[in-house]
Enzyme design. Sequence first.
Site, short mmCIF file in Angstrom:
data_model
loop_
_atom_site.label_atom_id
_atom_site.label_comp_id
_atom_site.label_asym_id
_atom_site.label_seq_id
_atom_site.Cartn_x
_atom_site.Cartn_y
_atom_site.Cartn_z
N LYS B 76 40.99 37.00 44.71
CA LYS B 76 40.56 37.42 43.39
C LYS B 76 41.00 38.87 43.18
O LYS B 76 40.95 39.67 44.14
CB LYS B 76 39.03 37.30 43.32
N SER B 151 32.98 34.24 37.20
CA SER B 151 34.13 35.06 36.93
C SER B 151 35.34 34.78 37.85
O SER B 151 36.45 35.20 37.54
CB SER B 151 33.75 36.54 37.07
N SER B 175 29.36 33.57 40.26
CA SER B 175 30.80 33.66 40.01
C SER B 175 31.70 32.99 41.05
O SER B 175 32.91 32.88 40.82
CB SER B 175 31.22 35.12 39.88
#
Lengths: 95, 486
Positions: B76, B151, B175
Amino acid sequence: MSLEHADVKRAAHLARIALGDDEAAHYAADLGRILEMADQLQAVDTEGVAPLAHPLDATQRLRADEVTEGNQRERFQRCAPAVENGLYLVPRVVE
Amino acid sequence: MHDKTLTELAAALDAGEFSSRELTQNLLERIGALDPEINSFISVTGEQALAAADAADAVRAKGNAGPLTGLPLALKDIFCTLGVKTSCGSRMLDSFVSPYDATVVEKLSEAGMVSLGKTNMDEFAMGSSNENSHYGPVKNPWDLNAVPGGSSGGSAAAVAAGLVPAALGTDTGGSIRQPASFCGITGLKPTYGRVSRYGIIAYASSLDQAGPMARSAEDCALLLGAIAGHDLRDSTSVARGVPDYREALGESLSGLKIGLPKEYFGDGLDPQVEAAVRDAVKVYESLGATVREVSLPHTHHAIRAYYVIAPAEASSNLSRYDGVRFGHRCENPTDLIDLYKRSRAEGFGEEVKRRILMGTHTLSEGFFDAYYKKAQQVRRLIRQDFLDAFEDVDVLMGPTSPTPAFDLGANKDPVSMYLQDIYTIAINLAGIPGISIPVGLAGSRPVGLQILAPHFAEPQLLNIAHQFQQATDWHRQQPAFGKENA
């Protein structure tokens, strides 16, 4: 609680975010509804309940006050928008 | 090779079926062909990846390969990665090339893993749909009209699309688990403090935790073992040994006590999601578990407490972006205040500004006790709900999200978006670990089961997820997207 336009402008100033009047009005409506949601916490009886800041109730660990990092000024200044002679450039603060 | 688990890929590399370079090249080609469609990557680091793959192949040739040597993954774009753009999904950091590695990045590269790039995400990890990214939304490989969740939406979509076998995500209010659920993969949020946060761009520091997203619980166990552990550079990381998470994977579930929180099966739960979750619970009964209803009475206060605590911490954490030392800077500032204000107004997106304003307001004079202190008190009650429940049962199970993935653009209103995280958010407040595993489909869109365990019970949690995956094959289902590309 509802949020006044002036409250949003005040928060924006404290947070150092430029905000136009239209934007402030938009955020006032949104933030008002988020605060309304948060206000429902007032219904919970928390008499005598200690605030929980860390999910494992851990306290800050301390270490000896010793230098462990070398000087890497040049490397870190490569990320900066404006530097000169090893200094960060900003608009003149003192006339 | 794109549909194999890490465990299978490791066996194939050991057997010499292909090299890490061949595997890396194959996946880079898939990313090139398929990612323009789903936008799951912000940066693809092909050159570094091939160099790391060659190094891994050399280590293997000498007979020194470990369990992760030469295995690919994606990170990420919240993990600082030396010499690589680390944007956190924000215009603010569009030009930021990290001068150092996050601890977890360092650990994975020491273990010989090959990072293929940095995945898309909601800006500063604030969002539940990946629609808040400066780099545009990510599409769900199962249905290109649907969001991948957020997210860590890019990480989840990349794994689901077979672009990488695994990725790292972070989870502050769901997330990792919610996008894992929406994209039909396995995602683990470890206990708070289990994994170092050093070098992970901070959102809400008392809630943030990094974890693995992969095709199986076994792969998550493998990755967690590599990233967990105490780190002197993160004072909130816990000084506690790291068990071998794969060792517990063979244990029988006979006698396991499962609690179903009644608050997780209430209004707003999609009937197809409920049906898939209840079917999964029946599988556990067939494996020897017993099931009872439990109550987490403060559940409905979790979102309220979270949206006080997280924005408050965010407003403080994000004050570092000042346009001076790194990050976006406005043109021609007239004075220092103008420099700060316009740099931040231009660099941050709408949701990030909303949360900074919210946090600044609730922390300001006259409001602190009514909001922040009250929310921290309620946080203790929320955690107590879980501690009480774990007196009676070993784990809790329920849906990860009340609905399957929703359509892109469906949740325009911030409060309705926040309510998507109703089942995941309390877990971060309590600091306990949680995993989402795929257990069915609602139409074309996956459904996730969330399993929750006491602090540091990751070995049991991973085994419980693994046993389901030994008995069923939901985790092996793949979307039609990208199937024709070998």
